[in-house]
Design a protein around this motif. Structure first.
Motif, mmCIF file in Angstrom:
data_model
loop_
_atom_site.group_PDB
_atom_site.id
_atom_site.type_symbol
_atom_site.label_atom_id
_atom_site.label_comp_id
_atom_site.label_asym_id
_atom_site.label_seq_id
_atom_site.Cartn_x
_atom_site.Cartn_y
_atom_site.Cartn_z
ATOM 1 N N ASN B 111 0.805 -1.235 0.000
ATOM 2 C CA ASN B 111 0.000 0.000 0.000
ATOM 3 C C ASN B 111 0.835 1.281 0.000
ATOM 4 N N ILE B 112 2.145 1.181 0.303
ATOM 5 C CA ILE B 112 2.956 2.412 0.230
ATOM 6 C C ILE B 112 4.045 2.350 -0.846
ATOM 7 N N LYS B 113 4.091 1.232 -1.564
ATOM 8 C CA LYS B 113 5.109 1.093 -2.621
ATOM 9 C C LYS B 113 4.969 2.170 -3.698
ATOM 10 N N LEU B 114 6.086 2.464 -4.351
ATOM 11 C CA LEU B 114 6.040 3.342 -5.520
ATOM 12 C C LEU B 114 5.266 2.620 -6.608
ATOM 13 N N SER B 115 4.345 3.308 -7.212
ATOM 14 C CA SER B 115 3.627 2.704 -8.327
ATOM 15 C C SER B 115 4.266 3.255 -9.603
ATOM 16 N N LEU B 116 4.985 2.406 -10.316
ATOM 17 C CA LEU B 116 5.778 2.899 -11.448
ATOM 18 C C LEU B 116 5.150 2.576 -12.795
ATOM 19 N N ASN B 117 5.287 3.505 -13.693
ATOM 20 C CA ASN B 117 4.788 3.318 -15.056
ATOM 21 C C ASN B 117 5.973 2.935 -15.958
ATOM 22 N N PHE B 118 6.106 1.645 -16.225
ATOM 23 C CA PHE B 118 7.247 1.177 -17.029
ATOM 24 C C PHE B 118 7.019 1.364 -18.532
ATOM 25 N N GLU B 119 5.822 1.790 -18.897
ATOM 26 C CA GLU B 119 5.500 1.991 -20.314
ATOM 27 C C GLU B 119 5.853 3.405 -20.782
ATOM 28 N N LEU B 120 6.164 4.272 -19.837
ATOM 29 C CA LEU B 120 6.422 5.673 -20.187
ATOM 30 C C LEU B 120 7.630 5.782 -21.118
ATOM 31 N N GLU B 121 7.460 6.520 -22.188
ATOM 32 C CA GLU B 121 8.586 6.687 -23.119
ATOM 33 C C GLU B 121 9.399 7.915 -22.711
#
Lengths: 168, 127
Positions: B111-121
């Motif tokens: 619930n506190i982890k970084l939510s990362l967008n690995f699709e971001l160019e």
């Protein structure tokens, strides 16, 4: 192993922080076993080693590296020197009473004497406390040993005053 | 001792450090203890651009855990901001990579982890 050092002449840092940084660098230069070249053209703190990509930008780390003294990293004195004294150095608008109280605690608990052998931890505590309040330190310790007097002179000459300063 | 540091010590990854690594550990732990992490993010990103971990060790050191604990909320806030998220990903890409690894290693709660967008160019990094 040729070391090159540059003093803190940054316009964006306050005078007390600059003095503390330059005291530690002047101690490093004075007490180093090998010669250290000073780069007078650079404005920000840096220690580099010829022929390597090793680089330090923090003066506590530079002093400990040059002296080869990493004892007391987890000691209460190091904790106080960094988390209390040094943290105040980054806040030039801290109330004078708070600054003085922080320095007095350092004088009462750690800077009771400046006798040798001097450790890197003690030199860091001294540099931070002196930069925050030279008058309090000089009043408490009286005439400073020759080493300290000469290092203070070097550090002051390397620390041009700016308008962005802590009031003393 | 903080929970993060306690967890790290439980992993038994400690290794002997040489003089240069001890100096780097002093440097980064001083940055944390004096409250100067935010102003040194660029330096940290640069360090992590050239090395997997702060002390150039093969596995993370205690210094990584200490710095991670202070950096994590700052990076989380930067990535949660609605302004220039892509710019923050690009500017601190190496800190984000390092944080993503450490949050798994140190078992940061979901619930506190970084939510990362690995699709971001991201724009190509110019070194």
């Amino acid at each position: 192993m040729a070391l090159t050092l540059s003093f803190d002449k940054a316009k964006c840092s306050n005078d007390a922080l600059k003095l503390a940084n330059n005291l530690k660098l002047a101690f490093a230069k004075k007490l180093a076993k090998d010669e250290i070249i000073v780069d007078d053209d650079a404005n920000s703190v840096e220690l580099t080693v010829a022929g390597s990509d090793f680089r330090l930008f923090n003066t506590n780390a530079i002093l400990r590296y040059v002296l080869g003294d990493f004892d007391g990293l987890d000691s209460p004195e190091t904790h106080y020197a960094v988390s209390s004294l040094e943290a105040v150095l980054y806040h030039p608008s801290a109330p004078r009473e708070h600054v003085d109280e922080t320095v007095v605690k350092a004088l009462e608990n750690y800077l009771t004497t400046l006798n040798e052998p001097l450790t890197a931890t003690r030199l860091i505590t001294f540099s931070n406390a002196y930069a925050l309040s030279p008058a309090l330190v000089e009043t408490k310790l009286g005439e400073l040993p020759e080493l300290f007097a000469s290092v203070i002179a070097v550090a002051k000459s390397a620390s041009p005053r700016t308008s962005y300063s802590v009031e003393h | 001792m903080s929970a993060i540091l306690e967890k790290f010590r439980g992993l038994s990854l400690a290794s002997d450090l040489d003089k240069e690594q001890l100096a780097l550990a002093t440097q980064w732990e001083t940055v944390v203890k004096s409250g100067q992490v935010h102003t040194n993010l660029e330096e940290l990103n640069l360090r992590l651009r050239d090395h997997s971990f702060i002390l150039a060790t093969i596995t993370p050191s205690e210094t990584d855990a200490v710095v991670f604990e202070s950096v994590f909320p700052i990076i989380k806030e930067l990535l949660a901001s609605s302004k220039d998220v892509k710019g923050h990903y690009a500017q601190y890409r190496h800190i984000i990579r390092w944080s993503a690894y450490l949050q798994e290693l140190l078992d940061v709660p979901e619930n506190i982890k970084l939510s990362l967008n690995f699709e971001l160019e991201l724009p190509r990094e110019i070194i």
